[in-house]
Motif scaffolding. Structure first.
Motif, PDB file in Angstrom:
ATOM      1  N   SER A  69     -35.111  15.050 -12.462  1.00  0.00           N
ATOM      2  CA  SER A  69     -36.001  16.178 -12.215  1.00  0.00           C
ATOM      3  C   SER A  69     -36.848  15.886 -10.986  1.00  0.00           C
ATOM      4  O   SER A  69     -36.952  14.744 -10.545  1.00  0.00           O
ATOM      5  N   ALA A  70     -37.396  16.933 -10.441  1.00  0.00           N
ATOM      6  CA  ALA A  70     -38.274  16.793  -9.280  1.00  0.00           C
ATOM      7  C   ALA A  70     -39.421  17.764  -9.453  1.00  0.00           C
ATOM      8  O   ALA A  70     -39.266  18.833 -10.039  1.00  0.00           O
ATOM      9  N   GLY A  84     -37.687  28.878  -4.815  1.00  0.00           N
ATOM     10  CA  GLY A  84     -36.248  28.727  -4.935  1.00  0.00           C
ATOM     11  C   GLY A  84     -35.878  27.275  -4.783  1.00  0.00           C
ATOM     12  O   GLY A  84     -36.727  26.415  -4.523  1.00  0.00           O
ATOM     13  N   VAL A  85     -34.631  26.994  -4.993  1.00  0.00           N
ATOM     14  CA  VAL A  85     -34.166  25.634  -4.784  1.00  0.00           C
ATOM     15  C   VAL A  85     -32.735  25.719  -4.288  1.00  0.00           C
ATOM     16  O   VAL A  85     -31.962  26.570  -4.712  1.00  0.00           O
ATOM     17  N   GLN A 104     -32.446  23.810 -13.197  1.00  0.00           N
ATOM     18  CA  GLN A 104     -33.370  24.619 -13.974  1.00  0.00           C
ATOM     19  C   GLN A 104     -34.682  24.646 -13.182  1.00  0.00           C
ATOM     20  O   GLN A 104     -35.121  23.601 -12.718  1.00  0.00           O
ATOM     21  N   VAL A 105     -35.253  25.808 -13.054  1.00  0.00           N
ATOM     22  CA  VAL A 105     -36.454  25.934 -12.223  1.00  0.00           C
ATOM     23  C   VAL A 105     -37.614  26.473 -13.050  1.00  0.00           C
ATOM     24  O   VAL A 105     -37.445  27.380 -13.865  1.00  0.00           O
ATOM     25  N   GLY A 149     -46.916  25.186  -7.823  1.00  0.00           N
ATOM     26  CA  GLY A 149     -46.070  24.084  -8.271  1.00  0.00           C
ATOM     27  C   GLY A 149     -44.693  24.575  -8.642  1.00  0.00           C
ATOM     28  O   GLY A 149     -44.504  25.729  -9.013  1.00  0.00           O
ATOM     29  N   ILE A 150     -43.742  23.682  -8.492  1.00  0.00           N
ATOM     30  CA  ILE A 150     -42.377  23.999  -8.910  1.00  0.00           C
ATOM     31  C   ILE A 150     -41.757  22.740  -9.510  1.00  0.00           C
ATOM     32  O   ILE A 150     -41.953  21.643  -8.998  1.00  0.00           O
ATOM     33  N   ASP A 151     -41.121  22.944 -10.641  1.00  0.00           N
ATOM     34  CA  ASP A 151     -40.408  21.842 -11.284  1.00  0.00           C
ATOM     35  C   ASP A 151     -38.938  22.212 -11.340  1.00  0.00           C
ATOM     36  O   ASP A 151     -38.601  23.330 -11.722  1.00  0.00           O
TER      37      ASP A 151
END
Ligand SMILES: *[C@@H]1O[C@H](CO)[C@@H](O)[C@H](O)[C@H]1NC(C)=O
Ligand SMILES: *[C@@H]1O[C@H](CO)[C@@H](O)[C@H](O)[C@H]1NC(C)=O
Ligand SMILES: *[C@@H]1O[C@H](CO)[C@@H](O)[C@H](O)[C@H]1NC(C)=O
Ligand SMILES: *[C@@H]1O[C@H](CO)[C@@H](O)[C@H](O)[C@H]1NC(C)=O
Length: 535
Positions: A279-280, A447-448, A370-371, A342-344
């Motif tokens: 995860s990031a 987005g990612v 997964q976002v 924030g984004i995980d």
């Protein structure tokens, strides 16, 4: 202004995290796994009742194994070689218990046998080398078998003399590189791609691969810990600080490398990456202040983390590296505020990715991240466009038996927002119960993307392929944050209209930042001022 900033910012942006450049993990020789009923392709005389002598028989095909231990976890490499028609191979490790001594130089081998029977057997089995000029026996010495060799070493033997008196085989030999003596081989390191993605024409799949499907684990646990970084330029009254105190990545990847050559030509080459708890998270906070119309962007590396490489001397150098970078773009900006969000993102466990390095493409499963995003927070009135992205890139490089490959995979979360300021005597934000007169409307985006790039080590400038593995846009509802005075109560508007602009003047005066009309005036002044000064 933007040019000036770019110039100013080009200094000292590389923030180095605590890096430890480690020496590569060197694989050591391993015993071949015990395989019942292994078929030996034997050349020359066959003495089936002499099973302990069978390892003296030159082979058309042989396998070599290495292991390495990393954080208590074993990693495993298998190298299967196949010889050409006039070449055979023997591994001295397999019959070392029959030997009294081995003496090697760069041009010779003297192999001294303990007993007459083994010596006689060897004479019969190896005399084939002398029969035809071009017949070659590749004799592989295990680590230390020569006394001086620090890793397995192949010797190309072209002529043998047998000294009956001393039970010694004296070999005319050339110390060689693996790549110069084996043109057809299969090398599997760590977790290799699953069997079905292997091409045909692979060594028979008995139990050995499964038994030894050990892994190379590459930690992805890295806290970025970016303290507040100041990009302000006092001269231009432009102020920008960026911090990311909850940024980082977690989990690990399992790495595999596979290379198959047939008669000098690589037929398959792959990297395999399998995610475990990956995860990031980025939770950046940008504090902005200034008035400018242009967009200014900057990207910088936060850290390059060399994962200790892996080495099988003479066979493989595998050097993964993880690079974290952060980038932002801001502008136009008018006003001053702190903006955070924030984004995980996370990957499913056992998401697997196979990078085909020869006909460049990527086969993947489960790599759609997964976002989860957090609302954009703004603490004062501002008009701005902001965009922040992070990039976690895994660079893989393999130098194997004369071939070089590189591939990179990067995970790139992006957060952005357009902030616009408005003013309304009826209250700006629809969901603002207090009906503030000023409001910042936030149009966020997130987005990612996951991308791969495949490069030949010899031509890094021209990637063989750039591939998008996943590209997600995350829908985030617009938001609105109210500031300043509240609209007078429903009973008040009549009174307010009659008495002029605002009945609550003191409150408007106490605003921390200018009203939007003031902002616009200031903005235009500054804008002209800059043009006057810069051109
Ligand atoms: C077994 O090996 C011996 C030599 O060590 C040989 O004389 C004998 O004929 C072999 N027996 C068979 C059945 O091959
Ligand atoms: C043997 O070969 C190695 C590698 O090719 C070389 O470094 C070494 O100097 C050679 N030794 C002698 C005695 O020629
Ligand atoms: C409006 O004013 C009345 C009294 O003047 C008060 O009771 C009411 O809570 C006010 N409403 C709001 C939304 O402030
Ligand atoms: C002005 O508005 C504030 C709330 O924003 C209120 O507390 C204050 O009493 C008001 N002053 C006048 C003079 O109405």
């Amino acid at each position: 202004m933007a040019n000036f900033l770019r110039f100013w910012l080009s200094f000292g942006l590389l923030i180095t995290l605590s890096l430890q450049q480690s020496a590569p993990l060197v694989f050591r020789d391993a015993e071949p796994p015990k395989i019942a009923g292994k078929q030996l392709l034997v050349r020359g005389a066959r003495y089936h009742n002499e099973s302990h002598h069978s390892h003296l028989e030159p082979q058309r095909k042989d396998s070599f194994y290495w292991t390495a231990s990393q954080n208590g976890q074993p990693a495993f490499a298998e190298f299967v070689v196949e010889t050409d028609d006039d070449t055979s191979v023997v591994s001295m490790e397999r019959f070392k218990y029959l030997l009294k001594s081995v003496h090697c130089t760069n041009t010779s081998l003297a192999v001294d046998f303990k007993n007459q029977k083994s010596f006689e057997y060897t004479k019969r089995a190896w005399k084939w080398v002398n029969e035809i000029e071009r017949n070659t026996l590749i004799v592989v010495a295990g680590t230390g078998q020569c006394g001086w060799n620090t890793h397995r070493l192949p010797f190309a033997v072209s002529k043998i003399e047998f000294d009956d008196h001393t039970k010694t085989a004296k070999l005319q030999a050339r110390r060689s590189e693996w790549k110069d003596v084996f043109y057809s081989f299969e090398l599997s390191v760590g977790r290799v791609a699953k069997e079905e993605v292997h091409d045909t024409c692979v060594a028979p799949q008995h139990m050995k691969r499964k038994e030894h499907e050990k892994t190379l684990t590459m930690s992805f646990d890295h806290l970025w810990d970016l303290p507040q970084k100041d990009f302000s330029t006092p001269e231009d009254a432009f102020s920008l600080t960026l911090s990311c105190d909850q940024c980082g990545t977690k989990g690990s990847f399992e790495l595999g490398f596979y290379l198959r050559n047939e008669k000098h030509v690589p037929k398959a080459a792959t990297f395999t990456l399998t995610a475990h708890g990956v995860s990031a998270r980025i939770g950046p906070k940008l504090t902005l202040s200034g008035d400018f119309t242009e967009e200014y962007s900057q990207q910088f590396d936060l850290a390059k983390i060399p994962i200790y490489g892996y080495s099988i001397p003479g066979v493989l150098d595998l050097g993964p590296e993880i690079v974290f970078s952060l980038g932002f773009s801001v502008g136009p900006v008018s006003g001053s505020a702190s903006i955070s969000s924030g984004i995980d993102i996370s990957l499913l466990d056992s998401a697997e990715l196979k990078i085909d390095l020869l006909s460049p493409h990527v086969v993947h499963s489960g790599w759609t991240p997964q976002v989860r995003t957090e609302p954009v927070k703004v603490d004062a009135q501002i008009e701005a466009g902001v965009n922040i992205h992070a990039k976690a890139a895994i660079q893989l490089a393999a130098e194997a038996l004369g071939h070089g490959f590189e591939a990179g995979v990067n995970l790139k979360p992006v957060l952005g927002a357009t902030l616009s300021l408005s003013e309304s005597t009826a209250g700006v934000c629809a969901n603002d119960e207090k009906h503030h007169v000023f409001g910042v409307s936030v149009a966020p985006s997130a987005g990612v993307s996951l991308n791969a790039e495949i490069t030949r080590a010899s031509d890094k400038g021209n990637p063989l392929a750039k591939l998008t593995i996943a590209d997600l846009k995350e829908a985030i509802p617009d938001a609105c944050v109210g500031f300043g005075p509240v609209v007078a109560n429903s009973s008040l508007p009549a009174k307010r209209d009659s008495s002029g602009m605002a009945s609550n003047q003191s409150d408007a005066d106490s605003l921390p930042t200018a009203s939007s009309s003031q902002v616009h005036q200031r903005y235009h002044r500054r804008h002209h001022h800059h043009h006057g000064r810069r051109h």
